[in-house]
Write an enzyme that holds these catalytic residues in place. Structure first.
Site, PDB file in Angstrom:
ATOM      1  CB  ALA A  31     102.509  84.067  76.709  1.00  0.00           C
ATOM      2  CB  THR A  32     100.114  88.783  78.261  1.00  0.00           C
ATOM      3  OG1 THR A  32      99.886  88.743  76.852  1.00  0.00           O
ATOM      4  CG2 THR A  32     100.127  90.237  78.709  1.00  0.00           C
ATOM      5  CG  ASN A  41     103.056  87.757  66.880  1.00  0.00           C
ATOM      6  OD1 ASN A  41     104.123  88.363  66.945  1.00  0.00           O
ATOM      7  ND2 ASN A  41     101.902  88.379  66.961  1.00  0.00           N
ATOM      8  CD  GLN A  91     102.799  82.294  67.329  1.00  0.00           C
ATOM      9  OE1 GLN A  91     102.556  81.277  66.691  1.00  0.00           O
ATOM     10  NE2 GLN A  91     101.833  83.048  67.831  1.00  0.00           N
ATOM     11  CB  SER A 151     100.686  80.997  75.430  1.00  0.00           C
ATOM     12  OG  SER A 151      99.295  80.986  75.622  1.00  0.00           O
ATOM     13  CB  ALA A 152      98.576  76.081  77.425  1.00  0.00           C
ATOM     14  CB  THR A 168      93.518  79.400  93.385  1.00  0.00           C
ATOM     15  OG1 THR A 168      93.307  79.903  94.700  1.00  0.00           O
ATOM     16  CG2 THR A 168      93.265  77.902  93.354  1.00  0.00           C
ATOM     17  CB  CYS A 196      96.964  90.649  70.509  1.00  0.00           C
ATOM     18  SG  CYS A 196      97.259  88.960  71.057  1.00  0.00           S
TER      19      CYS A 196
END
Length: 358
Positions: A72-73, A140, A168, A184-185, A222, A304
């Site tokens: 996500a960053t 978050n 979130q 983000s996964a 890739t 983080c």
């Protein structure tokens, strides 16, 4: 061990793990192909990427495209840096560092204030030259839900783009009202190392990572079919279980509020994702508390920024003193948390806090 740090990351869903295994090598050894190769192995991997893209896109509004990223960053950097040059970038005071630091690095950051409840309302001015406004949907650290639809309208009125950090929120509540959305996964039971940026149709971005032109010329490098397949499986499961997961979280939250009744809640009581409880006890030594509760995984703030030693910028932004911010903890729970785990954790945490005389 009891895990109560769902805002930092979530346990990998078994369905996501199973989806990933096929594209590591697969039962017949054909799953390792490069999705950008023209031969059969490559086409198979590319088909897996596109199938997952559809599943990830199903949790976004219609009328946009999904660009896979490494996090996500990275998605937020692509949105902020790639959406134009010049002009101001207005961001809320409680954004993740991926937004705050990026806007400040461009030298055009304008900070939007938040209330003591942790909400960023639209009754404040933005610069005349604003080109982008960024307000996260669910914070978050304290879980407050922002009025993103109102901010999208305000952005349109100021001829600006609107960006949501929905890390979130994605897979938990409806995500809507934006020009770009970053996710983000690993925050919805998918794997680490893959994220996405949703971009509304008609919005042009400039590539920030050059070197191959993959992902429609917007993100070179890739792609990982295994990570993306896991992301897709996690997204599909989240869509299927959204109501059940939300009901489970509500039940856990109600019980947690009883178990921590003598703690003070940071942020709004109502306008929040209830899988996030940021609580404080004045005078609490949080470092000592965490040391004494080694079998309970919880946080003193954003993972983080956990090594910075500084008080949370989010808690400071809602008016807490340094001491109050440093006496706060964050409890995060979700799909795989049981009521028994929550009750045992509360007993351990409360006993350790009591030993400190607070």
């Amino acid at each position: 061990m009891i895990y109560l740090d769902y805002q930092a990351t979530t346990p990998l869903a078994p369905e996501a793990r199973d989806a990933m295994l096929r594209w590591l090598d697969g039962p017949d050894g054909t799953g390792f192909g490069n999705p950008h190769s023209p031969h059969k192995f490559g086409r198979m991997a590319a088909a897996a990427v596109e199938a997952a893209r559809d599943k990830v896109a199903a949790l976004f509004p219609p009328g946009g495209r999904v660009i896979f990223t490494g996090s996500a960053t990275e998605a937020l950097n692509l949105a902020i840096r790639g959406s134009g040059k010049g002009g101001s970038v207005s961001v809320s005071a409680i954004e993740h560092a991926a937004v705050l630091d990026t806007a400040e690095a461009l030298g055009t950051a304008h900070i939007l204030n938040v209330s003591k409840e942790g909400q960023c309302n639209t009754a404040q001015d933005v610069p005349n030259d604003v080109r982008l406004i960024a307000v996260m949907q669910v914070n978050n650290e304290i879980g407050t839900i922002q009025p993103t639809i109102d901010w999208h309208r305000k952005a349109k009125a100021n001829n600006a783009l609107f960006l949501i950090d929905a890390v979130q929120a994605y897979g938990k509540i409806e995500v809507t009202g934006a020009d770009m959305i970053a996710v983000s996964a690993h925050k919805l039971h998918g794997p680490k190392g893959v994220g996405a940026l949703w971009v509304r149709d008609g919005i042009a971005l400039e590539e920030q990572i050059t070197g191959g032109g993959q992902e429609a010329g917007l993100r070179s490098g890739t792609l990982s079919p295994a990570l993306i397949a896991g992301f897709g499986a996690a997204a599909a499961l989240a869509k299927e279980r959204m109501e059940a997961d939300a009901a489970h979280v509500e039940a856990l939250c109600g019980r947690a509020r009883e178990l921590f009744a003598d703690w003070t809640l940071n942020g709004s009581e109502d306008a929040r994702w209830h899988g996030n409880l940021n609580l404080r006890k004045d005078g609490l030594d949080v470092n000592r508390l965490m040391s004494e509760c080694r079998n309970v995984m919880f946080s003193a703030g954003s993972a983080c920024a956990s090594g910075s030693g500084r008080p949370s910028h989010v808690l400071k932004a809602i008016g807490l003193s340094d001491k109050q911010a440093k006496s706060s903890i964050r409890l995060g729970f979700g799909r795989y948390t049981t009521l028994e785990q929550l009750e045992v954790a509360a007993q351990i945490i409360n006993a350790a806090a009591g030993d400190q005389g607070v």
